[in-house]
Design a protein around this motif. Structure first.
Motif, short mmCIF file in Angstrom:
data_model
loop_
_atom_site.label_atom_id
_atom_site.label_comp_id
_atom_site.label_asym_id
_atom_site.label_seq_id
_atom_site.Cartn_x
_atom_site.Cartn_y
_atom_site.Cartn_z
N VAL A 72 46.28 34.21 39.89
CA VAL A 72 47.31 34.53 38.89
C VAL A 72 47.82 35.95 39.14
O VAL A 72 47.05 36.87 39.39
CB VAL A 72 46.74 34.39 37.47
CG1 VAL A 72 47.69 34.98 36.44
CG2 VAL A 72 46.45 32.93 37.18
N MET A 73 49.13 36.10 39.07
CA MET A 73 49.75 37.41 39.31
C MET A 73 50.78 37.72 38.24
O MET A 73 51.29 36.82 37.57
CB MET A 73 50.45 37.44 40.67
CG MET A 73 49.59 37.05 41.84
SD MET A 73 50.56 37.05 43.37
CE MET A 73 49.42 36.19 44.44
N GLU B 9 45.88 45.27 43.23
CA GLU B 9 45.07 44.07 43.37
C GLU B 9 43.67 44.43 43.88
O GLU B 9 43.43 45.51 44.41
CB GLU B 9 45.71 43.08 44.34
CG GLU B 9 45.88 43.62 45.76
CD GLU B 9 46.62 42.64 46.67
OE1 GLU B 9 47.27 41.73 46.14
OE2 GLU B 9 46.55 42.81 47.89
N ARG B 10 42.77 43.49 43.67
CA ARG B 10 41.43 43.56 44.25
C ARG B 10 41.16 42.19 44.86
O ARG B 10 41.16 41.18 44.15
CB ARG B 10 40.38 43.90 43.21
CG ARG B 10 38.96 44.00 43.77
CD ARG B 10 37.93 44.15 42.66
NE ARG B 10 38.12 45.41 41.95
CZ ARG B 10 37.44 45.76 40.86
NH1 ARG B 10 36.54 44.91 40.36
NH2 ARG B 10 37.65 46.91 40.27
N ALA C 276 31.93 36.41 38.66
CA ALA C 276 33.30 35.93 38.43
C ALA C 276 33.48 34.51 38.96
O ALA C 276 34.13 33.67 38.31
CB ALA C 276 34.29 36.88 39.10
N LYS C 277 32.89 34.21 40.11
CA LYS C 277 32.97 32.85 40.66
C LYS C 277 32.34 31.85 39.70
O LYS C 277 32.87 30.75 39.47
CB LYS C 277 32.29 32.79 42.02
CG LYS C 277 33.00 33.57 43.12
CD LYS C 277 32.19 33.57 44.40
CE LYS C 277 32.86 34.43 45.48
NZ LYS C 277 32.05 34.49 46.72
N LYS D 292 43.76 35.65 47.26
CA LYS D 292 43.23 36.79 46.48
C LYS D 292 41.77 36.58 46.08
O LYS D 292 41.16 37.48 45.54
CB LYS D 292 44.08 37.02 45.23
CG LYS D 292 45.57 37.20 45.49
CD LYS D 292 45.86 38.36 46.42
CE LYS D 292 47.36 38.50 46.65
NZ LYS D 292 47.68 39.53 47.68
N GLY D 293 41.23 35.36 46.31
CA GLY D 293 39.81 35.18 46.08
C GLY D 293 39.40 34.04 45.18
O GLY D 293 38.24 33.62 45.22
N VAL D 294 40.30 33.53 44.34
CA VAL D 294 39.90 32.46 43.42
C VAL D 294 39.62 31.16 44.19
O VAL D 294 38.67 30.44 43.88
CB VAL D 294 40.97 32.24 42.33
CG1 VAL D 294 40.65 30.99 41.51
CG2 VAL D 294 41.04 33.46 41.42
N ALA D 295 40.42 30.86 45.21
CA ALA D 295 40.22 29.64 46.00
C ALA D 295 39.15 29.88 47.06
O ALA D 295 39.39 29.77 48.27
CB ALA D 295 41.53 29.20 46.63
#
Length: 487
Positions: free
Chosen positions: A17-18, A122-123, A130-131, A155-158
């Motif tokens: 999400v952005m 961003e990070r 968080a995962k 960005k890391g969620v997927a």
């Protein structure tokens, strides 16, 4: 029709999400401090980006999105939450909020139509906690959804921990999974129903140049073999190509003849595909629907959502047909359109009504209102709102029929539905410079006049055509019917 079947379908959207932040202004000089342009800022606006834009597209098309992603407990996160809330329940906030983490934000600086600079906050990547929180949010909502979108912006969620458990759970439940991939190793998405890469993403994943049908077909076959998933390759002006195990490639040329902006078209594609699969459509039908939706999206300026009315018209007549019904927009899209007009220094006007039966009085009012502004927005009561105001036998025409008729008038630039009894909230959201009503009102009795006057706008009252009203016409029609046709 498939366009009707996708209405109300619920889709779980999981991804990065952005917040897309735009700073626009006028460039007239170079800074004396450094060789850099000076932007005299005239406007700032923010909108949902990344996976959140996919959710907004699902909502605009008539579906409902449950949005799972990661934001921080910062100003950007608050803006994202506010923009989700403005979707009016069509996007459900299932976000994970991480203390101390920045919300991914892209700030674009524009001088006129020129893109000068982009600044990112961003990070990249998620820690184990968080995962686990993202996975928990996914499993809490999966059973209530009819399709899943994985919107990967790297960005890391997927990540494997989230994606693999999600795909396994969705397959077990018989829920289709659509993926917009951004990473080179697509094996993580094995078992998904459909992947929707563009040519650059297919090139990254396969090494194929993807410049012609042969190299695209080779890349598509490699991804199908690797992931055991279907692949819908989006090729911009060359249209779409669908690859499935055991089938020859399915191809459809691009439907758009006019391309103004391709921003966000991929999000429109995956939103339409997910809704179609949620409604039980086959992959070629889903791809056709997505191709039509993309054609509408690229015909607009800026990142824009597509409405069911626009999509239906594009399917019937083509996206470049003069689209009266396309003037109907949901509030979030209308805000973006109005912001774009305002950036071009257009004076925004607003009027409202039920417009149950269009008559000369309406035409005169709308024409007079358009003379007072550069762009005219019409607030239109929904069917439920009309029934509350006028009684259970009204409206005579549905809200979509009324919107199409009003939109066909040259004096009208945009139509927005509102479900409340008054358009006050709509006026507050769009902030018109001029508010127009008939002369049977006074300035004090016009709903929203205090708002418009408060931000320096004007309230204008225009003369009405005598003896013209929908209620009188309807009553006269019923009297004629009762008397067996006698006038």
């Amino acid at each position: 029709m498939l366009i009707d079947k996708i209405q109300g379908r619920r889709v779980l959207v999981v991804g990065d999400v952005m917040l897309d932040h735009y700073v626009s202004g006028v460039v007239e000089r170079v800074s004396p401090e450094a060789p850099a342009l000076v932007v005299n800022v005239t406007e700032e606006r923010s909108m949902l980006g990344g996976a959140a834009n996919v959710a907004a597209n699902i909502a605009a098309l008539g579906g409902q999105a449950v949005l799972v992603g990661v934001i921080g407990q910062d100003a950007g996160g608050l803006q994202v939450a506010d923009l989700i809330a403005r979707q009016g329940g069509a996007v459900i906030d299932a976000m994970v909020r991480i203390p101390g983490a920045p919300t991914t934000q892209k700030t674009r600086y524009l001088g006129g139509d020129r893109h000068l600079l982009r600044a990112d906050r961003e990070r990249i990547g998620l820690d184990a906690e968080a995962k686990a929180l993202v996975s928990a949010a996914v499993h809490a909502h999966l059973a209530d959804c009819e399709a899943v979108v994985i919107s990967d912006y790297a960005k890391g969620v997927a990540c494997p921990e989230v994606v693999r458990t999600l795909i396994v759970a969705a397959r077990r439940a018989g829920i289709p999974i659509v993926v917009d991939p951004k990473q080179a190793d697509l094996s993580i998405f094995e078992g998904a129903s459909l992947l929707t890469p563009n040519r650059k993403e297919m090139r990254l994943a396969t090494g194929e140049p993807c410049e012609d049908d042969a190299s695209c077909d080779a890349g598509g076959a490699r991804i199908v073999a690797l992931t055991h998933s279907a692949v819908l390759l989006t090729r911009s002006e060359k249209g779409m190509r669908l690859y499935r195990n055991g089938h020859p490639p399915w191809n459809e040329a691009a439907l758009a003849k006019v391309i103004r902006d391709v921003s966000g078209a991929g999000d429109t594609v995956i939103a339409a595909c997910a809704l179609a699969l949620a409604a039980g459509a086959g992959l070629p039908d889903a791809a056709h629907l997505a191709n039509a939706a993309a054609a509408v999206a690229v015909g607009k300026s800026g990142t824009s959502c597509v409405t069911p009315q626009e999509l239906n018209h594009a399917l019937l007549h083509g996206p470049d047909h003069d689209l009266a019904a396309g003037k109907l927009a949901p509030l979030a899209t209308a805000q973006d359109i109005v912001a774009h007009w305002r950036h071009a220094r257009a004076r925004i006007g607003f009027t409202n009504g039920c417009f149950d039966l269009l008559h000369p009085g309406h035409v005169k009012l709308l024409a007079a209102a358009r003379e007072l502004c550069d762009r005219l927005v019409v607030g239109l009561n929904t069917d439920a709102s009309v029934s509350r105001l006028k009684g259970p036998e009204r409206p005579i025409q549905s809200e979509l029929a009324r919107a199409e008729v009003i939109g066909a008038l040259r004096s009208v630039d945009l139509v927005v539905l509102f479900d409340e009894d008054t358009p006050r909230n709509l006026i507050a959201a769009l902030r018109p410079e001029v508010l127009v009503k008939g002369a049977d009102y006074t300035v004090e009795t016009v709903v929203g006049s205090d708002l418009v006057l408060g931000w320096g706008g004007e309230v204008k009252l225009v003369e009405l055509a005598p003896d013209q009203s929908s209620s009188r016409l309807i009553a006269r029609s019923r009297l004629t019917t009762t008397n067996g046709g006698a006038a």
